[in-house]
Write an enzyme that holds these catalytic residues in place. Sequence first.
Site, short mmCIF file in Angstrom:
data_model
loop_
_atom_site.label_atom_id
_atom_site.label_comp_id
_atom_site.label_asym_id
_atom_site.label_seq_id
_atom_site.Cartn_x
_atom_site.Cartn_y
_atom_site.Cartn_z
N ARG A 8 -26.47 -21.96 -17.77
CA ARG A 8 -27.82 -21.55 -18.19
C ARG A 8 -28.73 -22.72 -17.88
NH1 ARG A 8 -30.36 -18.31 -23.24
NH2 ARG A 8 -29.25 -16.66 -22.20
N HIS A 35 -31.63 -13.10 -14.63
CA HIS A 35 -30.81 -13.05 -15.85
C HIS A 35 -29.81 -11.89 -15.70
CE1 HIS A 35 -29.52 -13.99 -19.71
NE2 HIS A 35 -30.52 -13.59 -20.47
N GLN A 38 -27.75 -10.26 -18.61
CA GLN A 38 -28.58 -9.43 -19.50
C GLN A 38 -28.74 -8.03 -18.90
OE1 GLN A 38 -30.01 -10.42 -22.58
NE2 GLN A 38 -30.28 -8.22 -22.75
N ASP A 130 -39.94 -8.68 -23.61
CA ASP A 130 -39.29 -9.99 -23.67
C ASP A 130 -40.30 -10.91 -24.34
OD1 ASP A 130 -37.81 -12.28 -23.09
OD2 ASP A 130 -38.15 -12.21 -20.92
N CYS A 172 -34.20 -8.49 -25.08
CA CYS A 172 -33.07 -9.41 -24.83
C CYS A 172 -32.86 -10.43 -25.94
CB CYS A 172 -33.28 -10.13 -23.51
SG CYS A 172 -34.81 -11.09 -23.48
N ARG A 200 -23.87 -8.01 -24.68
CA ARG A 200 -23.91 -9.27 -23.91
C ARG A 200 -22.52 -9.89 -23.82
NH1 ARG A 200 -25.80 -12.04 -21.56
NH2 ARG A 200 -27.15 -13.68 -22.36
N1 NVA Z 1 -37.67 -14.80 -20.41
C1 NVA Z 1 -36.92 -15.40 -21.48
C2 NVA Z 1 -35.58 -14.74 -21.65
C3 NVA Z 1 -34.80 -15.19 -22.85
C4 NVA Z 1 -33.42 -14.58 -22.95
C5 NVA Z 1 -36.76 -16.87 -21.21
O1 NVA Z 1 -36.55 -17.25 -20.04
O2 NVA Z 1 -36.84 -17.67 -22.13
#
Ligand code: NVA
Length: 212
Positions: A8, A35, A38, A130, A172, A200
């Site tokens: 990540r 992502h 997700q 989101d 998410c 997830r």
């Molecule tokens: N767009 C958000 C998704 C979090 C799962 C981020 O990048 O923080």
Amino acid sequence: MTAAIVARVNSHNDIQNLAKYSPAPVINALCDKYHPLQTIADLQTIQEHFSEVKGLNLAWVGDANNVINDLATGCAKLGINVSLAVPKSVNVDKDIFGHVADLTKESGSSLKVTNTPSEALKNADIVVTDTWVSMGEESEKAEKLKKFAGFQITSDLLKSSGTSPDYVFMHCLPRHPEEVADDVFYSERHSLVFPEAQHRLHAAMAALEWLA
Ligand code: NVA
């Protein structure tokens, strides 16, 4: 020493560099652009709820980055119509959405991008959003809250937009009240956010099983 790397990161370049130099498979567990895990979990959630996914209408109201980039791609592959509402000052990624548009032609689905939430929400079976402030954007919070004024998903907005009476809501996580009101987020009838979160785990396990 490892069977796989699950990373990540902030920049997508970091994932690309890992993939370039690692002999073990690299799974993107979120970067600024994508992502994918997700999306696997989200499609599993949609499929579990509706059984037949082709022809469903998914409305996205919010920012245009990692989560929707992959979700729109996955939906277009499966024949789910995607309508996106983003503020005027937000641009969708041209390459990614160009690819999404190509995929819609293959699957017979549609893609629409608007700046008006009610337009995207009309006839939606699935409503998704989101956070407005993504990881790494913390210093832009005040500016982003201003940019997204009028984009909060509320029951009133859904009703007045003509969203399907049987719509489902997905997110998410983590969720903030500015992007979605409590009555939608916690709705026992409409919200799938907790099964979605549980999926997830299965999405990550499936990716590891497939790649590692
Ligand atoms: N767009 C958000 C998704 C979090 C799962 C981020 O990048 O923080």
